[in-house]
Design a protein around this motif. Structure first.
Motif, PDB file in Angstrom:
ATOM      1  N   LEU A 152      12.600  -0.304 -10.833  1.00  0.00           N
ATOM      2  CA  LEU A 152      13.936  -0.513 -11.382  1.00  0.00           C
ATOM      3  C   LEU A 152      14.314  -1.983 -11.322  1.00  0.00           C
ATOM      4  N   LEU A 153      13.954  -2.628 -10.221  1.00  0.00           N
ATOM      5  CA  LEU A 153      14.239  -4.058 -10.075  1.00  0.00           C
ATOM      6  C   LEU A 153      13.487  -4.862 -11.129  1.00  0.00           C
ATOM      7  N   ASP A 199      10.128   3.772  -2.739  1.00  0.00           N
ATOM      8  CA  ASP A 199      10.203   2.312  -2.802  1.00  0.00           C
ATOM      9  C   ASP A 199       9.629   1.804  -4.115  1.00  0.00           C
ATOM     10  N   GLN A 200       8.610   2.459  -4.624  1.00  0.00           N
ATOM     11  CA  GLN A 200       8.068   2.086  -5.937  1.00  0.00           C
ATOM     12  C   GLN A 200       9.132   2.195  -7.017  1.00  0.00           C
ATOM     13  N   ASN A 201       9.839   3.283  -6.981  1.00  0.00           N
ATOM     14  CA  ASN A 201      10.873   3.477  -7.997  1.00  0.00           C
ATOM     15  C   ASN A 201      11.939   2.393  -7.907  1.00  0.00           C
ATOM     16  N   SER A 229       0.850  -1.194   0.000  1.00  0.00           N
ATOM     17  CA  SER A 229       0.000   0.000   0.000  1.00  0.00           C
ATOM     18  C   SER A 229       0.881   1.237   0.000  1.00  0.00           C
ATOM     19  N   ILE A 230       0.504   2.245  -0.774  1.00  0.00           N
ATOM     20  CA  ILE A 230       1.308   3.453  -0.940  1.00  0.00           C
ATOM     21  C   ILE A 230       0.626   4.568  -0.161  1.00  0.00           C
ATOM     22  N   THR A 231       1.315   5.061   0.839  1.00  0.00           N
ATOM     23  CA  THR A 231       0.701   6.085   1.683  1.00  0.00           C
ATOM     24  C   THR A 231       1.567   7.317   1.877  1.00  0.00           C
TER      25      THR A 231
END
Length: 948
Positions: A302-303, A296-298, A287-289
């Motif tokens: 990238l991964l 962390d999304q970036n 969840s993105i808050t």
């Protein structure tokens, strides 16, 4: 010492040894007058001639003696080990000899006289020495004594083991493990439902071990701190470059990301080692808050990019990347990625299924259509394509299209048959059995849809393909039974078992028994019976057949499979025609679950094969009597008497039949014939009872006296004679009758109790106390006598004496439920809970204790628990009427009308005959012909009066 000298003298000079020859003048040494000399003069003991000194030992290069510790003699050692005091040395090693000591003397003595005594090892010599040599006689003596010791140990071994086992059991009983204490609760966990399991809260860590105590102090806060805290809560819309080094932060994050990539990727081969399934699971909980999650999304993006470039043919990578974008809320990017995955991995059904899931509703059909073009043999894709359709016609069309590509798919055939009507289903199943001939479900389903003739053809064709399937034979038997061909059912089952045995199929007896139970539930009773007849004897030894079959029948009765149990008894009776126990059990089954006609027919058949079985004749007569057919009951008893002419039980049953139906004259005539033919003691007792009912006192006394002349050891006649005299107020004669009875029957308790009550009525407590004391001596460890003594003291207000007697009684009879129940009523209300706990520990399953505990719960207004305990009491002892009266009284006060009727019906079915209150009321003259229902109500009223 220094000297000034002007003379010369000769001096013998010694360096390392004396020189015996040669001398030197001082002048030759360059010594002049006024020279200073220093002389070192050794003294050798006056004028005695000197001896050559002993050679000095080289301690630095020689081995130290055994046990030597440097500095030990002058106290310089800091510690001492066990190697210094003995255990590290061998017990057979002697200390070192002194230098120069002769060895011959030591060899002669065998030991060293100067040896110091060792507290640990000892200093035994002679025969007791550790290294002493034993002769042949000593060895024989040692062997003999060793054998004696072993023999004595073996004799005491069993006793020691028994004592040790008893101590262990006592310790485990007094100190049970936690698992044993909660064993009953664990067994009850299977009754919990799924919702109850889910509602159990998770236990946290409440131990103090993992909690750190923090010292909390409360002090006034400065205004400046409050103002600063207020400013920190405000939303920051700009970043001050002077206060944060953004370059350092970016470099640090790049380093962390590179470390993670290096850890999960092989830099040499370029192959990923990421667990895609685990990563997909992690994505579901993402969840993105905050801004941190965006960073962390970036990193994750990238991964994913790295994984897709390094291993583009792995479908899990594309699915993970698409789901990541889905979680991030970028559906467009997710659909684009999964589309690229479909292009890279066109043969992966997982990628196509994921693409269908992510696609919009209008594009999903196109995506799945493209997928089935690449993978036309994927069952999952065709099933997903059918789900996308909204009406059954289109779903069926899609499934049929899939069957064109995968005709052997069982899932597709089942799905398309479920959507079809009966006619289409029949056609589809015909095609299905052709494409999947080894799938038995299609054959059985087709059989159910076909007509009788076609169904037989289908089953015959199915047996050609599935010759080892027992279900086909059982289905054929059910088919014949459903169409009225009952005679073919047994033949088909027998033929099926033989055919399966020819194909080397192992006949599992338990599996066939379960099939019989399933046939009963399906309504195929004849098939159930045929299976039982054919399979019940498989794998059972001849000597074990009776025990095994009876056990099987009882198990099926517990499960509620009555027809299966009836079939087992029916087959067992064809093998064991003369076994009365099996006939009795079969009759009980018919009585409980069958009709009265079937029971009578079974009993008629039973007495045909077992004409000498009295209980079967009496069972049949009683059933006729209960049905209201008294003439038929008389006829059965007449037949029974013809088969067993000298049976006293049949005579007494005939008497009871007439007596209970108020045919006193017929009853007296039957008893008279029984007495003429040498009736037993019960015949004389029944004769006296009849005269008592009719009020003929003289005839009653006559039968009692004559009966006692014939049977002086029958205690009931003495008791009835004493009670007769008591009713007539002839107390001395009653007392004489009781004494005479005790001379012949000293162990009959009721005589002692009646005599004690009579003495208490005539003389008082002292005489009754003496009688009960003598009774206890002649009948030790008898709880009823102890209880009578306690109650006698209580009736006269002797509370202290009754408590003392109760304590002695519990010591002599610690497991008597009657005494513990009385003790619970005697103690104070505040002590009853602890007393009840002790009683349950001693007599957990005693009905008297259970009923006493139920009373306590009743008084404490714990009605549900009291009802459960009362139900437990009547279940443990259904023959004691007092418990039924207590239960019925409870339901009258706190239960519903339905509960009252249930208790009443259960009491009538149980037919209780014993109890302190029940027995005198039921045997009273006025209540001799009363039904159980009326007696129950009278006992309830009597118990209420006694309480008041």
């Amino acid at each position: 010492m220094p000297h000034n000298t002007n003379f010369a003298f000769y001096y013998r000079f010694a360096a390392n040894s004396w020189r015996a020859e040669g001398s030197t003048l001082l002048a030759d040494l360059g010594i002049k007058p006024y020279s200073t000399l220093t002389l070192h003069v050794p003294f050798f003991g006056g004028t005695l001639p000197h001896k050559n000194p002993k050679p000095r030992l080289d301690f630095h290069n020689s081995k130290p003696p055994e046990g030597y510790v440097a500095g030990l003699g002058r106290g310089a050692s800091g510690f001492t080990t066990r190697s210094d005091i003995g255990p590290a040395r061998s017990a057979l090693e002697l200390p070192d000899r002194a230098i120069g000591q002769p060895e011959e003397a030591e060899e002669e003595k065998g030991y060293d006289e100067n040896q110091q005594f060792d507290d640990f090892e000892g200093n035994d010599v002679g025969l007791l020495a550790p290294d002493a040599k034993l002769d042949e006689d000593d060895e024989k003596a040692d062997a003999m004594w060793k054998a004696v010791d072993e023999r004595m140990d073996s004799r005491r071994k069993d006793r020691k083991e028994a004592l040790l086992r008893e101590e262990i059991e006592k310790y485990r009983a007094s100190n049970p493990k936690i698992t044993e204490q909660f064993a009953s609760l664990k067994r009850n966990l299977h009754t919990l439902s799924a919702q109850e399991w889910e509602s159990i809260p998770e236990i946290g860590d409440y131990s103090m071990r993992n909690k750190k105590r923090r010292f909390e102090s409360f002090v006034p806060v400065l205004d400046t701190l409050l103002e600063k805290a207020t400013q920190e809560k405000e939303l920051v819309t700009a970043i001050d470059p002077t206060s944060t080094d953004l370059t350092a932060v970016r470099q640090g994050r790049d380093i962390v990301l590179s470390l993670k990539l290096d850890r999960i990727s092989d830099s040499v081969s370029g192959l990923t080692v990421v667990d895609p399934k685990g990563y997909l699971t992690d994505l579901k909980s993402m969840s993105i808050t905050s801004d941190t999650d965006i960073h962390d999304q970036n990193k994750a993006r990238l991964l994913m990019t790295s994984l897709m470039k390094s291993n583009p043919k792995n479908p899990r990578v594309w699915i993970s990347a698409a789901r990541f974008e889905e979680v991030a809320g970028k559906m467009k990017s997710a659909r684009k990625l999964i589309q690229e995955g479909c292009e890279e991995c066109p043969k992966s059904e997982d990628v196509w299924l994921e693409a269908c899931r992510l696609a919009s509703p209008k594009d999903a059909k196109a995506v799945i259509a493209k997928g089935v073009k690449f993978i036309p043999n994927s069952v999952n894709l065709w099933m997903e394509a059918a789900k996308l359709e909204h009406d059954n016609l289109n779903k069926s069309r899609v499934l049929r299209k899939g069957l064109e590509h995968i005709p052997g798919s069982v899932r597709l055939w089942k799905a398309v048959v479920d959507l079809a009507n009966e006619e289409d289903a029949r056609s589809l199943l015909k095609r299905a059995v052709e494409c999947c001939p080894l799938h038995i479900e299609f054959w059985l389903a087709l059989t159910r849809l076909e007509t009788y003739e076609n169904a037989k053809k289908v089953l015959n064709k199915a047996r050609e393909n599935l010759s080892e399937e027992a279900a086909l034979w059982i289905t054929a038997a059910k088919l014949e039974e459903a169409n009225g061909n009952v005679s073919m059912v047994g033949k088909i089952i027998e033929r099926g078992i033989r055919a399966l045995q020819k194909t080397a199929v192992i006949i599992d007896r338990e599996a066939w028994m379960k099939e019989a139970e399933a046939a009963e539930r399906a309504g195929s009773i004849m098939t159930c019976q045929a299976i039982i007849r054919s399979a019940i004897g498989i794998g059972v030894e001849e000597e074990d057949r009776k025990r095994t079959w009876v056990s099987d029948a009882e198990d099926f009765m517990k499960k509620g499979s009555i027809e299966t149990a009836r079939a087992i008894y029916a087959h067992a009776l064809t093998v064991f025609l003369t076994k009365k126990s099996i006939w009795r059990k079969a009759a009980q089954l018919e009585k409980s679950h069958g009709t009265r006609e079937s029971l009578v027919a079974l009993l008629r058949k039973a007495v045909t094969y077992c004409p000498q079985a009295e209980n079967l004749w009496l069972f049949g007569a009683k059933e006729k009597w209960l049905a209201g057919d008294v003439p038929a009951a008389r006829a059965i008893l007449q037949e029974a008497y013809a088969a067993i002419p000298n049976s006293q039980e049949i005579w007494l049953a005939a008497f009871k039949l007439e007596f209970e139906n108020h045919e006193s004259e017929r009853a007296k005539m039957l008893l008279a014939k029984a007495r003429e033919r040498g009736g037993n003691e019960r015949v004389w007792m029944k004769s006296a009872i009849v005269e008592r009912e009719l009020g003929n006192i003289d005839e009653e006394r006559k039968f009692l006296v004559e009966g006692l002349k014939r049977f002086p050891s029958f205690f009931k006649l003495w008791l009835m004679l004493g009670q007769l005299e008591e009713r007539l107020d002839h107390l001395e004669k009653a007392k004489k009758a009781y004494h005479s009875g005790l001379k012949h029957c000293p162990n009959y308790l009721q005589l002692w109790l009646s005599l004690a009550n009579l003495e208490e009525k005539m003389i008082g407590l002292s005489k009754a106390r003496a009688v009960l004391t003598i009774a206890r001596k002649k009948n030790p460890q008898n709880s009823e006598l102890w209880l009578a003594s306690v109650r006698a003291e209580l009736r006269h207000g002797k509370k202290k004496e009754s408590d003392i007697l109760m304590a002695k009684a519990l010591q002599e009879c610690p497991n008597s439920g009657i005494l513990w129940a009385a003790a619970l009523e005697m103690v104070a209300r505040t002590q009853r809970k602890a007393k009840s706990k002790d009683a349950l520990e001693k007599c957990r399953h005693d009905p008297h204790v259970v009923a006493a505990v139920a009373k306590l719960l009743w008084h404490d207004r714990k009605l549900d628990k009291a009802r459960n305990w009362l139900n437990m009491a009547v279940t443990l002892a259904p023959d004691i009427g007092d418990f039924w009266a207590l239960y019925y009284k409870f339901e009258l006060q706190h239960g519903t009308e339905e509960n009252q009727k249930d208790v009443l019906n259960r009491c009538v079915a149980a037919e209780p005959k014993h109890g302190e209150i029940w027995q005198p009321i039921s045997k009273a003259v006025d209540n001799s012909h009363q039904p159980i229902e009326a007696i129950l109500k009278k006992v309830v009223a009597a118990a209420e009066n006694n309480k008041q």
